[in-house]
Write an enzyme that holds these catalytic residues in place. Structure first.
Site, PDB file in Angstrom:
ATOM      1  N   TRP A  76       0.863  -1.202   0.000  1.00 34.72           N
ATOM      2  CA  TRP A  76       0.000   0.000   0.000  1.00 34.72           C
ATOM      3  C   TRP A  76       0.894   1.245   0.000  1.00 34.72           C
ATOM      4  O   TRP A  76       1.881   1.295   0.767  1.00 34.72           O
ATOM      5  CB  TRP A  76      -0.854  -0.026   1.276  1.00 34.72           C
ATOM      6  CG  TRP A  76      -2.047   0.859   1.227  1.00 34.72           C
ATOM      7  CD1 TRP A  76      -2.092   2.207   1.489  1.00 34.72           C
ATOM      8  CD2 TRP A  76      -3.385   0.468   0.907  1.00 34.72           C
ATOM      9  NE1 TRP A  76      -3.371   2.667   1.342  1.00 34.72           N
ATOM     10  CE2 TRP A  76      -4.186   1.622   0.999  1.00 34.72           C
ATOM     11  CE3 TRP A  76      -3.994  -0.747   0.556  1.00 34.72           C
ATOM     12  CZ2 TRP A  76      -5.564   1.610   0.739  1.00 34.72           C
ATOM     13  CZ3 TRP A  76      -5.355  -0.764   0.306  1.00 34.72           C
ATOM     14  CH2 TRP A  76      -6.129   0.398   0.395  1.00 34.72           C
TER      15      TRP A  76
ATOM     16  N   HIS B 265       1.050  -6.040   6.764  1.00 29.82           N
ATOM     17  CA  HIS B 265       0.024  -6.166   5.709  1.00 29.82           C
ATOM     18  C   HIS B 265       0.724  -6.477   4.378  1.00 29.82           C
ATOM     19  O   HIS B 265       0.549  -5.764   3.386  1.00 29.82           O
ATOM     20  CB  HIS B 265      -0.806  -4.889   5.619  1.00 29.82           C
ATOM     21  CG  HIS B 265      -1.550  -4.574   6.887  1.00 29.82           C
ATOM     22  ND1 HIS B 265      -2.898  -4.818   7.042  1.00 29.82           N
ATOM     23  CD2 HIS B 265      -1.121  -4.062   8.061  1.00 29.82           C
ATOM     24  CE1 HIS B 265      -3.276  -4.454   8.259  1.00 29.82           C
ATOM     25  NE2 HIS B 265      -2.209  -3.992   8.901  1.00 29.82           N
TER      26      HIS B 265
ATOM     27  N   HIS C 116      -2.468 -11.726   3.747  1.00 30.62           N
ATOM     28  CA  HIS C 116      -2.408 -11.415   5.178  1.00 30.62           C
ATOM     29  C   HIS C 116      -3.796 -11.388   5.800  1.00 30.62           C
ATOM     30  O   HIS C 116      -4.798 -11.202   5.113  1.00 30.62           O
ATOM     31  CB  HIS C 116      -1.690 -10.085   5.425  1.00 30.62           C
ATOM     32  CG  HIS C 116      -2.432  -8.886   4.923  1.00 30.62           C
ATOM     33  ND1 HIS C 116      -2.380  -8.463   3.610  1.00 30.62           N
ATOM     34  CD2 HIS C 116      -3.263  -8.022   5.552  1.00 30.62           C
ATOM     35  CE1 HIS C 116      -3.137  -7.392   3.457  1.00 30.62           C
ATOM     36  NE2 HIS C 116      -3.695  -7.107   4.603  1.00 30.62           N
TER      37      HIS C 116
ATOM     38  N   ASP D 151      -6.109  -9.381   8.441  1.00 30.72           N
ATOM     39  CA  ASP D 151      -6.291  -8.148   9.215  1.00 30.72           C
ATOM     40  C   ASP D 151      -6.822  -8.506  10.600  1.00 30.72           C
ATOM     41  O   ASP D 151      -7.718  -9.347  10.721  1.00 30.72           O
ATOM     42  CB  ASP D 151      -7.382  -7.272   8.558  1.00 30.72           C
ATOM     43  CG  ASP D 151      -6.854  -6.316   7.504  1.00 30.72           C
ATOM     44  OD1 ASP D 151      -5.666  -6.361   7.175  1.00 30.72           O
ATOM     45  OD2 ASP D 151      -7.687  -5.506   7.014  1.00 30.72           O
TER      46      ASP D 151
ATOM     47  N   HIS E  54      -6.782  -3.263  13.578  1.00 32.74           N
ATOM     48  CA  HIS E  54      -6.373  -2.470  12.413  1.00 32.74           C
ATOM     49  C   HIS E  54      -7.423  -1.397  12.084  1.00 32.74           C
ATOM     50  O   HIS E  54      -7.090  -0.349  11.567  1.00 32.74           O
ATOM     51  CB  HIS E  54      -6.176  -3.412  11.225  1.00 32.74           C
ATOM     52  CG  HIS E  54      -5.787  -2.755   9.940  1.00 32.74           C
ATOM     53  ND1 HIS E  54      -4.741  -1.862   9.827  1.00 32.74           N
ATOM     54  CD2 HIS E  54      -6.312  -2.868   8.690  1.00 32.74           C
ATOM     55  CE1 HIS E  54      -4.643  -1.460   8.566  1.00 32.74           C
ATOM     56  NE2 HIS E  54      -5.584  -2.044   7.866  1.00 32.74           N
TER      57      HIS E  54
ATOM     58  N   HIS F 123     -14.866  -3.063   6.307  1.00 28.62           N
ATOM     59  CA  HIS F 123     -14.092  -3.447   7.489  1.00 28.62           C
ATOM     60  C   HIS F 123     -14.980  -3.363   8.748  1.00 28.62           C
ATOM     61  O   HIS F 123     -14.923  -4.234   9.622  1.00 28.62           O
ATOM     62  CB  HIS F 123     -12.878  -2.533   7.667  1.00 28.62           C
ATOM     63  CG  HIS F 123     -11.698  -2.864   6.796  1.00 28.62           C
ATOM     64  ND1 HIS F 123     -11.568  -2.369   5.521  1.00 28.62           N
ATOM     65  CD2 HIS F 123     -10.602  -3.635   7.021  1.00 28.62           C
ATOM     66  CE1 HIS F 123     -10.424  -2.822   5.000  1.00 28.62           C
ATOM     67  NE2 HIS F 123      -9.821  -3.594   5.885  1.00 28.62           N
TER      68      HIS F 123
ATOM     69  N   GLU G  69      -6.732 -10.771   2.942  1.00 31.30           N
ATOM     70  CA  GLU G  69      -6.526  -9.902   1.782  1.00 31.30           C
ATOM     71  C   GLU G  69      -5.248 -10.320   1.053  1.00 31.30           C
ATOM     72  O   GLU G  69      -4.387 -10.987   1.633  1.00 31.30           O
ATOM     73  CB  GLU G  69      -6.415  -8.437   2.239  1.00 31.30           C
ATOM     74  CG  GLU G  69      -7.715  -7.923   2.842  1.00 31.30           C
ATOM     75  CD  GLU G  69      -7.578  -6.626   3.643  1.00 31.30           C
ATOM     76  OE1 GLU G  69      -8.580  -5.917   3.769  1.00 31.30           O
ATOM     77  OE2 GLU G  69      -6.477  -6.342   4.167  1.00 31.30           O
TER      78      GLU G  69
HETATM   79 ZN   LIG Z   1      -7.818  -4.551   5.472  1.00 33.65          ZN
END
Ligand SMILES: [Zn+2]
Length: 204
Positions: A16, A46, A50, A52, A56, A157, A169
């Site tokens: 990201w 992440h 992974h 979450d 998070h 989320h 994810e």
């Molecule tokens: Zn996420």
């Protein structure tokens, strides 16, 4: 048979924007005369495939070491969806019956790019809620997030949080046929962390 649904984790794996890519520090190297090879890793948690943790996306949410492992282990359904890039998967796109407590969505994302693509598909919160009512406890996706890249309020989320569901994810599902498998995707027992990389596999 096993399908490995994990991307290779290396410094080339996009993360990201603003997050910390993986790097390896070699402390000792047998190729340079040391008696062992020894290295250390620095990376966002992440990274690649992974899980979450609720912490998070919720201030007092559970950390990844506090999550029950059975969320990440057991019967799982892989579903392909015809969703456009930068759109959310909606309930009307699901054409098959939900039969398993874990669902992985293949959106057609391919992980070959060296660059982070921001126009990935995500989940609609209504879909997350509907799957909860159908007995689903974990949802995985082959994109970097269950919410869209530019989403700040993260409605999907938060729907996972409301129903105490688990998120995977960054999966690689391009070569996996639709169907039912056993999912094995255990997070590391990282105390206090907001996510963990997983080695995710599907067993037939
Ligand atoms: Zn996420």
């Amino acid at each position: 048979m096993l399908y490995d649904i994990t991307p290779p984790v290396s410094p080339d794996l996009p993360v990201w924007p603003g997050d910390v890519p993986m790097s390896r520090e070699v402390l000792l190297d047998m190729k340079h005369g040391d008696n062992i090879t020894l290295s250390a890793i620095k990376s966002t948690v992440h990274i690649g495939a992974h899980a979450d943790a609720p912490s998070h996306y919720a201030r007092d949410g559970a950390t990844i070491d506090q999550r029950p492992l059975d969320l990440y282990l057991g019967p799982c359904q892989v579903i392909r969806v015809a969703v456009q890039r930068h759109h959310r998967i909606t309930t009307d796109m699901i054409k098959v019956a939900i039969t398993e407590p874990r669902v992985l969505f293949a959106t057609g994302e391919v992980a070959e790019s060296q660059k982070f693509k921001t126009d990935f598909a995500a989940l609609s919160p209504e879909l997350v809620e509907q799957l909860h009512h159908q007995g689903v406890r974990l949802i995985g996706i082959d994109t970097p997030s269950v919410d869209l890249y530019d989403s700040k309020d993260l409605p999907s989320h938060h729907m996972f949080l409301r129903h105490n569901m688990a998120i995977l994810e960054g999966l690689v599902l391009a070569d996996v046929p639709e169907g039912v498998y056993e999912l094995i995707a255990l997070p590391l027992r990282l105390v206090g962390f907001d996510a963990s990389p997983v080695r995710a596999v599907l067993r037939t």
